[in-house]
Design an enzyme around this catalytic site. Structure first.
Site, PDB file in Angstrom:
ATOM      1  N   TYR A  47       0.786  -1.233   0.000  1.00  0.00           N
ATOM      2  CA  TYR A  47       0.000   0.000   0.000  1.00  0.00           C
ATOM      3  C   TYR A  47       0.820   1.287   0.000  1.00  0.00           C
ATOM      4  O   TYR A  47       0.260   2.379  -0.056  1.00  0.00           O
ATOM      5  CB  TYR A  47      -0.965   0.003   1.191  1.00  0.00           C
ATOM      6  CG  TYR A  47      -1.964  -1.130   1.129  1.00  0.00           C
ATOM      7  CD1 TYR A  47      -2.884  -1.196   0.087  1.00  0.00           C
ATOM      8  CD2 TYR A  47      -1.975  -2.144   2.081  1.00  0.00           C
ATOM      9  CE1 TYR A  47      -3.795  -2.239  -0.003  1.00  0.00           C
ATOM     10  CE2 TYR A  47      -2.881  -3.197   2.003  1.00  0.00           C
ATOM     11  CZ  TYR A  47      -3.791  -3.232   0.965  1.00  0.00           C
ATOM     12  OH  TYR A  47      -4.689  -4.253   0.875  1.00  0.00           O
ATOM     13  N   GLU A  78     -14.793   4.355  -7.932  1.00  0.00           N
ATOM     14  CA  GLU A  78     -14.175   3.407  -6.991  1.00  0.00           C
ATOM     15  C   GLU A  78     -12.663   3.437  -7.200  1.00  0.00           C
ATOM     16  O   GLU A  78     -12.196   3.349  -8.339  1.00  0.00           O
ATOM     17  CB  GLU A  78     -14.717   2.002  -7.286  1.00  0.00           C
ATOM     18  CG  GLU A  78     -14.075   0.906  -6.455  1.00  0.00           C
ATOM     19  CD  GLU A  78     -14.528  -0.488  -6.889  1.00  0.00           C
ATOM     20  OE1 GLU A  78     -15.587  -0.609  -7.555  1.00  0.00           O
ATOM     21  OE2 GLU A  78     -13.818  -1.444  -6.579  1.00  0.00           O
ATOM     22  N   LEU A 133      -5.651   1.545  -3.941  1.00  0.00           N
ATOM     23  CA  LEU A 133      -4.211   1.799  -3.988  1.00  0.00           C
ATOM     24  C   LEU A 133      -3.505   0.691  -4.761  1.00  0.00           C
ATOM     25  O   LEU A 133      -2.679   0.951  -5.650  1.00  0.00           O
ATOM     26  CB  LEU A 133      -3.659   1.864  -2.560  1.00  0.00           C
ATOM     27  CG  LEU A 133      -4.204   3.016  -1.710  1.00  0.00           C
ATOM     28  CD1 LEU A 133      -4.236   2.628  -0.244  1.00  0.00           C
ATOM     29  CD2 LEU A 133      -3.375   4.260  -1.921  1.00  0.00           C
ATOM     30  N   ARG A 191     -10.158 -10.787  -4.210  1.00  0.00           N
ATOM     31  CA  ARG A 191     -10.183  -9.333  -4.422  1.00  0.00           C
ATOM     32  C   ARG A 191     -10.612  -8.965  -5.844  1.00  0.00           C
ATOM     33  O   ARG A 191     -10.729  -7.799  -6.186  1.00  0.00           O
ATOM     34  CB  ARG A 191      -8.805  -8.732  -4.148  1.00  0.00           C
ATOM     35  CG  ARG A 191      -8.362  -8.868  -2.715  1.00  0.00           C
ATOM     36  CD  ARG A 191      -7.058  -8.124  -2.458  1.00  0.00           C
ATOM     37  NE  ARG A 191      -6.364  -8.693  -1.320  1.00  0.00           N
ATOM     38  CZ  ARG A 191      -6.602  -8.372  -0.042  1.00  0.00           C
ATOM     39  NH1 ARG A 191      -7.492  -7.454   0.247  1.00  0.00           N
ATOM     40  NH2 ARG A 191      -5.938  -8.955   0.936  1.00  0.00           N
TER      41      ARG A 191
HETATM   42  C1  DQA Z   1      -7.735  -1.854  -1.147  1.00  0.00           C
HETATM   43  C2  DQA Z   1      -7.787  -3.278  -1.715  1.00  0.00           C
HETATM   44  C3  DQA Z   1      -8.693  -4.160  -0.890  1.00  0.00           C
HETATM   45  O1  DQA Z   1      -8.724  -5.479  -1.425  1.00  0.00           O
HETATM   46  C4  DQA Z   1      -8.181  -4.238   0.537  1.00  0.00           C
HETATM   47  O2  DQA Z   1      -9.060  -5.013   1.336  1.00  0.00           O
HETATM   48  C5  DQA Z   1      -7.949  -2.886   1.140  1.00  0.00           C
HETATM   49  C6  DQA Z   1      -7.337  -1.854   0.321  1.00  0.00           C
HETATM   50  C7  DQA Z   1      -6.728  -0.956  -1.898  1.00  0.00           C
HETATM   51  O3  DQA Z   1      -6.813   0.256  -1.763  1.00  0.00           O
HETATM   52  O4  DQA Z   1      -5.845  -1.472  -2.596  1.00  0.00           O
HETATM   53  O5  DQA Z   1      -8.197  -2.667   2.317  1.00  0.00           O
HETATM   54  O6  DQA Z   1      -9.014  -1.264  -1.285  1.00  0.00           O
END
Ligand code: DQA
Length: 149
Positions: free
Chosen positions: A23, A103, A106, A116
């Protein structure tokens, strides 16, 4: 003057120390500072919210359209965090208020674990930006403002 709600979902308050290899090293405050600077260039007022609670995020989405005081927002940039992949309730709230949504993520969620890859939010969003670190938020805000015209 445009009014935009920026939403950060669960665990994003830990940015800077949370899995920095995934991140990045920037904190949430760093990202919010960048967003405010860009918003000033675009004659835009930001309301920025972070919450670890699904219900709080849902109430903030409702308030964006039906505020207790002040004017409604023109649109929403949201990083729903893990709720992206689980929350029909956040999707329904966003669809219900009928505000344009971008939407953002990161990390590139499509290059990570299979769980995901699915987003409940993407089908009701104007679009999704994923994988550009803090820049995903700036690109998301830019895209939303351009969309609003
Ligand atoms: C996220 C990606 C999601 O899968 C994860 O649970 C996060 C951060 C991202 O910004 O990359 O908490 O939203």
């Amino acid at each position: 003057m445009k009014r935009i709600l920026i939403m950060h979902g669960p665990n994003l308050n830990l940015l800077g120390t949370r899995e920095p290899d995934v991140y990045g090293a920037q904190t949430l405050d760093d990202i919010n500072t960048l967003l405010h600077a860009y918003a000033a260039e675009r004659d835009t007022e930001l309301h920025i919210v972070q919450s670890n609670h699904e219900g709080v995020l849902i109430s903030e989405i409702h308030l964006a359209r039906f505020p207790m005081v002040g004017e409604p927002k023109h649109g929403i940039v949201i990083n729903p965090g893990a709720f992206t992949h689980t929350s029909i309730a956040i999707r329904d709230a966003l669809a219900g208020v009928e505000l344009p949504v971008v939407e953002v993520h990161l990390s590139n969620v499509h290059a990570r674990e299979a769980f995901r890859h699915h987003s409940y939010i993407a089908p009701i969003a104007v679009g999704q930006i994923s994988g550009f670190g803090a820049n995903s938020y700036l690109l998301g805000l830019q895209a939303l403002l351009d969309h609003l015209g």
